[in-house]
Design an enzyme around this catalytic site. Sequence first.
Site, PDB file in Angstrom:
ATOM      1  N   GLU A   1      78.899 -16.451   6.678  1.00 48.90           N
ATOM      2  CA  GLU A   1      79.148 -15.031   6.945  1.00 48.90           C
ATOM      3  C   GLU A   1      77.961 -14.240   6.416  1.00 48.90           C
ATOM      4  OE1 GLU A   1      82.888 -13.691   5.266  1.00 48.90           O
ATOM      5  OE2 GLU A   1      82.228 -11.604   5.283  1.00 48.90           O
TER       6      GLU A   1
ATOM      7  N   GLU B   1      93.752 -10.644   1.964  1.00 48.27           N
ATOM      8  CA  GLU B   1      92.720 -11.249   1.132  1.00 48.27           C
ATOM      9  C   GLU B   1      92.540 -10.509  -0.185  1.00 48.27           C
ATOM     10  OE1 GLU B   1      89.566  -9.764   0.619  1.00 48.27           O
ATOM     11  OE2 GLU B   1      89.096  -8.583   2.403  1.00 48.27           O
TER      12      GLU B   1
ATOM     13  N   GLN C   1      86.661 -15.004  -2.494  1.00 46.52           N
ATOM     14  CA  GLN C   1      87.547 -14.319  -1.556  1.00 46.52           C
ATOM     15  C   GLN C   1      88.684 -15.275  -1.196  1.00 46.52           C
ATOM     16  OE1 GLN C   1      86.106 -13.627   2.557  1.00 46.52           O
ATOM     17  NE2 GLN C   1      86.795 -11.517   2.287  1.00 46.52           N
TER      18      GLN C   1
ATOM     19  N   HIS D   1      84.342 -20.634   3.935  1.00 48.84           N
ATOM     20  CA  HIS D   1      83.028 -20.107   4.324  1.00 48.84           C
ATOM     21  C   HIS D   1      82.246 -19.636   3.121  1.00 48.84           C
ATOM     22  CE1 HIS D   1      85.552 -16.359   4.490  1.00 48.84           C
ATOM     23  NE2 HIS D   1      84.444 -15.759   4.062  1.00 48.84           N
TER      24      HIS D   1
ATOM     25  N   HIS E   1      80.090 -13.822  -1.383  1.00 50.52           N
ATOM     26  CA  HIS E   1      81.363 -14.447  -1.748  1.00 50.52           C
ATOM     27  C   HIS E   1      81.494 -15.834  -1.149  1.00 50.52           C
ATOM     28  CE1 HIS E   1      82.557 -12.231   2.047  1.00 50.52           C
ATOM     29  NE2 HIS E   1      83.278 -13.325   2.275  1.00 50.52           N
TER      30      HIS E   1
END
Length: 148
Positions: free
Chosen positions: A137, A46, A63, A87, A10
């Site tokens: 991430e 989220e 996301q 991110h 994501h």
Amino acid sequence: MPSPLTRIDHIGIACHNLDETIDFYRTTYGFEVHHAETNEEQGVREAMLKINDTSDGGATYLQLLEPIREDSAIAKWLSKNGEGVHHIAFGTADVTTTTDDIVNKGIRALYDHPRHGTMGSTINFLHPKDAHGVLVELVQTTSNDQEH
Ligand code: V0V
Ligand code: CO
């Protein structure tokens, strides 16, 4: 050797108002909410908007992240930068081993042990200052592409 990072899982996007931002993504692009949750530990509400399936059996999402606390990472980032891409998350079959391998290359992971992520996943992050300015991430899903 093939990369252990087998998909873009994501892209994390920070927003002030989750419901309004979901509406924007639905109206503008036609993306629907696949899953939504609150992650108390991370201080976010989220929503995951599914974009496509991936060849490793997983999927790629956007996301959307709204802070629920002023001291959360997303609130701090929003106050400095405003809304936008926060991110990028890569999917891996084994987040612990993949993180350890990257740490052994001299890059800092943010957590000693993986933490709870969206849809029952386990996650860690690499420090953006060690990764050319990108907060990365690493995600291991429990069962690919399922609601939890
Ligand atoms: C900060 N920096 C970034 C950045 N955030 N650079 C690129 N992308 C970002 N997102 C830079 C910032 O500009 C500073 O650079 C430096 O890092 C230190 O930042 P700071 O503003 O002083 O903030 P810190 O150090 O207090 O916190 C930054 C970190 C924090 C990355 C350590 O945001 C963090 O712990 N993030 C991991 C958790 C997280 O992001 N959770 C929300 C998503 P200069 O000014 O020194 O050059 S939760 C999620 O994705 C979930 C649940 C999921 O996917 O399942
Ligand atoms: Co994320």
